[in-house]
Design an enzyme around this catalytic site. Structure first.
Site, mmCIF file in Angstrom:
data_model
loop_
_atom_site.group_PDB
_atom_site.id
_atom_site.type_symbol
_atom_site.label_atom_id
_atom_site.label_comp_id
_atom_site.label_asym_id
_atom_site.label_seq_id
_atom_site.Cartn_x
_atom_site.Cartn_y
_atom_site.Cartn_z
ATOM 1 N N ASP A 53 0.749 -1.056 0.095
ATOM 2 C CA ASP A 53 0.100 -0.119 -0.366
ATOM 3 C C ASP A 53 1.004 1.229 -0.046
ATOM 4 O OD1 ASP A 53 -2.231 -1.757 -0.164
ATOM 5 O OD2 ASP A 53 -2.569 -1.547 2.372
ATOM 6 N N TYR A 111 6.826 -10.488 7.094
ATOM 7 C CA TYR A 111 6.718 -8.599 7.639
ATOM 8 C C TYR A 111 7.330 -7.963 8.241
ATOM 9 C CZ TYR A 111 3.290 -8.519 3.141
ATOM 10 O OH TYR A 111 2.747 -7.905 2.386
#
Length: 262
Positions: A53, A111
């Site tokens: 994003d 992540y």
């Protein structure tokens, strides 16, 4: 002869609307495709493993493209880095096996979410860390993070706008540790829903502040209710650390405990 080239990329996502090409601003994908066109003289469509994003960073994004260029596969990284902006770098390039697909062949991803936990935000960390000025209880956060491990229905962890039709995901590792004023939340899984890691991080922050019990995570699994969880944490704290593929020996940041296991 058409070849498929695999790239490993790192980027600072601060200036971009995300990985994927969009009409509302510059994207990492568009910058890479522009550099390829300048390099080869023809357009190339690039496919990425993860549609990060706006504001999200990467150390181990994977992408592929097909080309008839005669440039040696291992030289694409050097050539592209002369044409890309300084906040995007290709760290490796290689010829991919026949049929390789950066998105669909991925076994899993890791992540890292970074939090600067001190009264004042840092000048150097403003684009790479979320800032929490009040003290965080990392032990409580680690206990809550352990509840993410396993196969669960994560529908409550998907933000509005997500398009996934299935919500079961397997998390192989989830942990929190402190390095002085920095807290690191690392999570490795088979796949992630839209904003899932940022919702996880926001929930852990609220647990660490004593605003939410860790049991809310279990209630979220049982009910699918987004309101059981914390706010979506800011994008700038999130980095895609690694994407895993069959046969790879991953190179990981020191906060990642080990390779993704099926």
């Amino acid at each position: 002869m058409t070849r498929r080239i695999r790239l490993t990329l790192e980027y600072d996502g601060s200036a971009y609307c995300g990985w994927q090409t969009q009409a509302n601003g510059p994207s990492v994908q568009a910058q890479l495709e522009l550099a390829l066109r300048r390099l080869t003289g023809v357009p190339h469509a690039v496919t990425g493993a993860s549609r990060t994003d706006a504001g999200v960073h990467a150390l181990g994004q994977t992408a592929h493209f097909d080309t008839q260029s005669r440039i040696p596969a291992e030289k694409f990284c050097f050539a592209l880095n002369t044409l890309l902006p300084p906040d995007i770098r290709v760290s490796a390039s290689m010829e991919a096996p026949e049929g390789f697909h950066a998105r669909y062949d991925a076994l899993g991803k890791s992540y890292v979410y970074r939090i600067l936990n001190r009264p004042h935000h840092g000048a150097l960390q403003r684009n790479t860390h979320a800032h929490v000025p009040l003290p965080l209880d990392e032990r409580a956060m680690a206990e809550a993070a352990a509840l993410f491990v396993g196969t669960h229905d994560f529908r409550a962890f998907m933000a509005a706008g997500g398009s996934s039709k299935t919500f079961s995901r397997r998390i192989a590792f989830s942990g929190v540790r402190r390095r002085q004023e920095e807290l690191l939340f690392t999570v490795t899984g088979s796949g992630f829903l839209y904003n899932m890691v940022r919702i996880m991080a926001g929930t852990l922050i609220e647990v660490g502040l004593g605003k939410r019990p860790k049991e809310d995570i279990l209630r979220a699994y049982a009910t699918g209710d987004r309101l059981c969880l914390g706010v979506t944490a800011p994008a700038q704290g999130l980095t895609l650390a690694c994407v895993y593929y069959p046969g790879d020996v991953p190179s990981l940041p020191e906060e990642e405990p080990g390779p993704f296991l099926l």
